[in-house]
Design an enzyme around this catalytic site. Structure first.
Site, mmCIF file in Angstrom:
data_model
loop_
_atom_site.group_PDB
_atom_site.id
_atom_site.type_symbol
_atom_site.label_atom_id
_atom_site.label_comp_id
_atom_site.label_asym_id
_atom_site.label_seq_id
_atom_site.Cartn_x
_atom_site.Cartn_y
_atom_site.Cartn_z
ATOM 1 N N ARG A 52 15.565 -9.646 -3.500
ATOM 2 C CA ARG A 52 16.503 -8.549 -3.196
ATOM 3 C C ARG A 52 15.888 -7.195 -3.542
ATOM 4 O O ARG A 52 16.074 -6.211 -2.818
ATOM 5 C CB ARG A 52 17.822 -8.759 -3.949
ATOM 6 C CG ARG A 52 18.879 -7.729 -3.551
ATOM 7 C CD ARG A 52 20.218 -8.028 -4.176
ATOM 8 N NE ARG A 52 20.172 -7.972 -5.619
ATOM 9 C CZ ARG A 52 21.155 -8.365 -6.425
ATOM 10 N NH1 ARG A 52 22.264 -8.872 -5.910
ATOM 11 N NH2 ARG A 52 21.041 -8.274 -7.727
ATOM 12 N N ARG A 100 10.972 19.168 -6.593
ATOM 13 C CA ARG A 100 12.243 18.878 -5.950
ATOM 14 C C ARG A 100 12.275 19.351 -4.503
ATOM 15 O O ARG A 100 12.123 20.540 -4.223
ATOM 16 C CB ARG A 100 13.404 19.520 -6.726
ATOM 17 C CG ARG A 100 14.762 19.083 -6.163
ATOM 18 C CD ARG A 100 15.943 19.664 -6.924
ATOM 19 N NE ARG A 100 17.193 19.170 -6.367
ATOM 20 C CZ ARG A 100 17.770 19.661 -5.275
ATOM 21 N NH1 ARG A 100 17.243 20.682 -4.642
ATOM 22 N NH2 ARG A 100 18.896 19.142 -4.823
ATOM 23 N N HIS A 102 14.086 17.608 -0.702
ATOM 24 C CA HIS A 102 14.806 16.432 -0.197
ATOM 25 C C HIS A 102 13.898 15.473 0.575
ATOM 26 O O HIS A 102 14.075 14.270 0.525
ATOM 27 C CB HIS A 102 15.974 16.856 0.700
ATOM 28 C CG HIS A 102 17.082 17.508 -0.052
ATOM 29 N ND1 HIS A 102 16.975 18.770 -0.588
ATOM 30 C CD2 HIS A 102 18.321 17.075 -0.373
ATOM 31 C CE1 HIS A 102 18.095 19.076 -1.199
ATOM 32 N NE2 HIS A 102 18.924 18.079 -1.088
ATOM 33 N N LYS A 149 20.579 -2.163 -3.488
ATOM 34 C CA LYS A 149 20.963 -2.033 -4.904
ATOM 35 C C LYS A 149 20.416 -0.711 -5.446
ATOM 36 O O LYS A 149 19.470 -0.655 -6.235
ATOM 37 C CB LYS A 149 20.461 -3.240 -5.714
ATOM 38 C CG LYS A 149 21.236 -3.418 -7.020
ATOM 39 C CD LYS A 149 21.126 -4.819 -7.534
ATOM 40 C CE LYS A 149 21.717 -4.992 -8.916
ATOM 41 N NZ LYS A 149 23.131 -4.639 -9.045
ATOM 42 N N GLU A 182 34.339 -5.657 -3.021
ATOM 43 C CA GLU A 182 33.762 -6.253 -4.235
ATOM 44 C C GLU A 182 34.187 -5.393 -5.413
ATOM 45 O O GLU A 182 34.927 -4.417 -5.261
ATOM 46 C CB GLU A 182 32.233 -6.310 -4.133
ATOM 47 C CG GLU A 182 31.595 -4.929 -4.006
ATOM 48 C CD GLU A 182 30.073 -4.970 -3.925
ATOM 49 O OE1 GLU A 182 29.442 -5.921 -4.407
ATOM 50 O OE2 GLU A 182 29.519 -3.987 -3.380
HETATM 51 N N1 PDD Z 1 25.614 -5.462 -10.934
HETATM 52 N N2 PDD Z 1 28.247 -5.989 -6.710
HETATM 53 C C1 PDD Z 1 27.816 -4.883 -7.323
HETATM 54 C C2 PDD Z 1 28.265 -3.555 -6.834
HETATM 55 C C3 PDD Z 1 26.915 -4.987 -8.406
HETATM 56 O O1 PDD Z 1 26.462 -3.876 -9.010
HETATM 57 C C4 PDD Z 1 26.525 -6.284 -8.852
HETATM 58 C C5 PDD Z 1 25.568 -6.453 -9.990
HETATM 59 C C6 PDD Z 1 27.028 -7.398 -8.187
HETATM 60 C C7 PDD Z 1 26.635 -8.802 -8.577
HETATM 61 O O2 PDD Z 1 25.291 -9.076 -8.205
HETATM 62 P P1 PDD Z 1 24.390 -10.111 -9.012
HETATM 63 O O3 PDD Z 1 25.134 -11.415 -8.989
HETATM 64 O O4 PDD Z 1 23.137 -10.180 -8.241
HETATM 65 O O5 PDD Z 1 24.237 -9.584 -10.419
HETATM 66 C C8 PDD Z 1 27.877 -7.219 -7.114
HETATM 67 C C9 PDD Z 1 24.655 -5.435 -12.022
HETATM 68 C C10 PDD Z 1 24.746 -6.633 -12.911
HETATM 69 C C11 PDD Z 1 24.779 -4.103 -12.754
HETATM 70 O O6 PDD Z 1 24.933 -3.119 -12.054
HETATM 71 O O7 PDD Z 1 24.697 -4.068 -13.972
#
Ligand code: PDD
Length: 287
Positions: A52, A100, A102, A149, A182
């Site tokens: 990921r 800095r 963008h 992420k 979520e």
């Molecule tokens: N967070 N959704 C969001 C928005 C998240 O930030 C996370 C994880 C998850 C769960 O994903 P995973 O099972 O891969 O940890 C779902 C991490 C733990 C954090 O931000 O600390």
């Protein structure tokens, strides 16, 4: 014992660890991260987290700061230097340090890598899960690319603080069509009256949680029924059980939503069983 952080090629005292003021993560939230569980000294589901991470980087056209083999060594070394047996290892990669502007910096600017690790109290986490957590709902207000992420977590920070202020642990985002996407840092699940596990499809609106993926695999191996579909807050309130998943939460039962009990208001047997057996199914990557 003082904590140690890995910062751009060096292991430094955590208290003295610093990045430049023109790091693009600091100025633009121009970076990505991963959180991987450490349990009994092993990295849990490391392969899925690294896959990921690579995808997040690719989606943002940020180069990998080092190859996977080297990164795995840094992760283990950071865990080892901090003497973490149970806890987490955190990886953050930004587009690097540059004046800095963008626009992306020139190719000569190297992405920046920080790795930290810290211990967690397993007994405390188990006690928390045995008690279950409360969630509140809040309108979805994040950008559409939540599959990346990214460290741009301001909406998540605000939602989670709102939950905390309301005496809850997590906030569930609800999209324009009334469906739960979520949580602020977890994926959302329900268990229907018929015992079907329901979680939103990973195609849109959610982070493709590693724990979520492992729980789906596990449920299928245990011959439980899983449906990847969206659900509403009303359906969740009327469900038999609800729970959240994340590397930091594993499987944690939800006992109330917006102040109304889920099921009988106590952690459900399905969520508790999934939590208890999670590590039989997750991948353990030893050092
Ligand atoms: N967070 N959704 C969001 C928005 C998240 O930030 C996370 C994880 C998850 C769960 O994903 P995973 O099972 O891969 O940890 C779902 C991490 C733990 C954090 O931000 O600390």
């Amino acid at each position: 014992m003082s904590r140690i952080a890995y910062v751009n090629g060096r292991y430094v005292r955590h208290a003295a660890a610093a990045v430049h003021i023109e790091d693009r993560g600091y100025q633009f939230a121009d970076g990505v991260y991963e959180v991987c569980e450490v349990r009994d000294g092993a990295l849990i589901d490391e392969a899925r987290h690294l896959t990921r991470l690579k995808r997040s980087l690719k989606e943002l056209s940020i180069r990998e700061p080092m190859d996977e083999k080297a990164l795995k060594i840094v992760l283990r070394e950071t865990v080892r230097r901090n003497r973490v047996r149970d806890g987490i290892v955190y990886i953050q990669i930004t587009r690097g340090v540059s004046r800095r502007d963008h626009y992306f910096p020139p190719d000569s600017v190297r992405p920046a890598l920080v790795v930290t690790s810290r211990s967690a109290d397993r007994a405390k986490a188990e006690a928390g899960a045995a008690a279950g957590v409360k969630v509140i709902s809040t309108p979805e207000n994040r950008w559409p690319r939540v599959d990346i992420k990214s460290v741009a977590l301001l909406p998540n920070v605000l939602a989670k603080q709102m939950a905390k202020d309301a005496g809850a642990k997590e906030a569930w985002y609800v999209d324009a069509s009334g469906h739960v996407t979520e949580g602020g840092s977890t994926n959302a699940w329900i268990v229907t009256k018929d015992g079907v596990l329901v979680t939103r499809p990973a195609e849109s609106g959610i982070l493709r949680g590693v724990t979520r993926a492992t729980v789906i695999d596990m449920a299928e191996k245990l011959q439980m029924r899983v449906q990847e579909r969206a659900f509403t807050i009303a359906e969740a309130k009327a469900a038999k059980e609800a729970f959240i998943t994340a590397a930091t939460a594993l499987v944690t039962p939800v006992i109330a939503i917006d102040g109304e009990p889920v099921g009988d208001g106590a952690p459900g047997p399905v969520a508790l069983a999934l939590r208890r057996r999670f590590h039989e199914f997750a991948e353990r990557a030893d050092g």
